[in-house]
Design a protein around this motif. Structure first.
Motif, mmCIF file in Angstrom:
data_model
loop_
_atom_site.group_PDB
_atom_site.id
_atom_site.type_symbol
_atom_site.label_atom_id
_atom_site.label_comp_id
_atom_site.label_asym_id
_atom_site.label_seq_id
_atom_site.Cartn_x
_atom_site.Cartn_y
_atom_site.Cartn_z
ATOM 1 N N GLY A 92 48.433 16.307 1.634
ATOM 2 C CA GLY A 92 49.138 17.213 2.528
ATOM 3 C C GLY A 92 48.971 16.786 3.971
ATOM 4 N N ALA A 93 49.385 17.636 4.880
ATOM 5 C CA ALA A 93 49.376 17.314 6.307
ATOM 6 C C ALA A 93 47.956 17.129 6.844
ATOM 7 N N ALA A 94 47.032 17.982 6.430
ATOM 8 C CA ALA A 94 45.658 17.884 6.939
ATOM 9 C C ALA A 94 45.015 16.564 6.514
ATOM 10 N N LEU A 145 43.764 13.266 8.899
ATOM 11 C CA LEU A 145 42.438 12.639 8.862
ATOM 12 C C LEU A 145 42.544 11.136 8.602
ATOM 13 N N ILE A 146 43.426 10.758 7.710
ATOM 14 C CA ILE A 146 43.602 9.333 7.408
ATOM 15 C C ILE A 146 44.155 8.603 8.630
ATOM 16 N N ARG A 147 45.080 9.244 9.347
ATOM 17 C CA ARG A 147 45.632 8.638 10.562
ATOM 18 C C ARG A 147 44.546 8.461 11.618
ATOM 19 N N LYS A 148 43.701 9.457 11.791
ATOM 20 C CA LYS A 148 42.607 9.365 12.767
ATOM 21 C C LYS A 148 41.613 8.277 12.365
ATOM 22 N N ALA A 149 41.362 8.139 11.064
ATOM 23 C CA ALA A 149 40.462 7.089 10.585
ATOM 24 C C ALA A 149 41.038 5.709 10.897
#
Length: 65
Positions: free
Chosen positions: A33-35, A39-43
């Motif tokens: 989902g979006a959350a 998190l994956i994008r920030k990682a």
């Protein structure tokens, strides 16, 4: 006013790498989902920042002439 300064015990690359690892572990516990995507994008951003910092510190990089 006095500034409070402190020395980092770890390098920027190490801190970004640890943050990326922490974010990926947190993302594993979430449902798709979006959350989780955030998190994956920030990682990925943290990993990219770590690689860029490493590259900029490498001895082969020279300032423009």
């Amino acid at each position: 006013m006095k500034r409070h300064r402190f020395n980092q015990s770890k390098s920027l690359e190490e801190r970004l790498s640890e943050e990326a690892k922490r974010l990926r572990e947190e993302a594993k516990s979430l449902r798709p989902g979006a959350a989780r995507d955030d998190l994956i994008r920030k990682a990925r951003q943290a990993e990219t920042g770590s690689h860029m910092s490493e590259w900029l510190r490498s001895p082969g990089v020279r300032p423009p002439e």
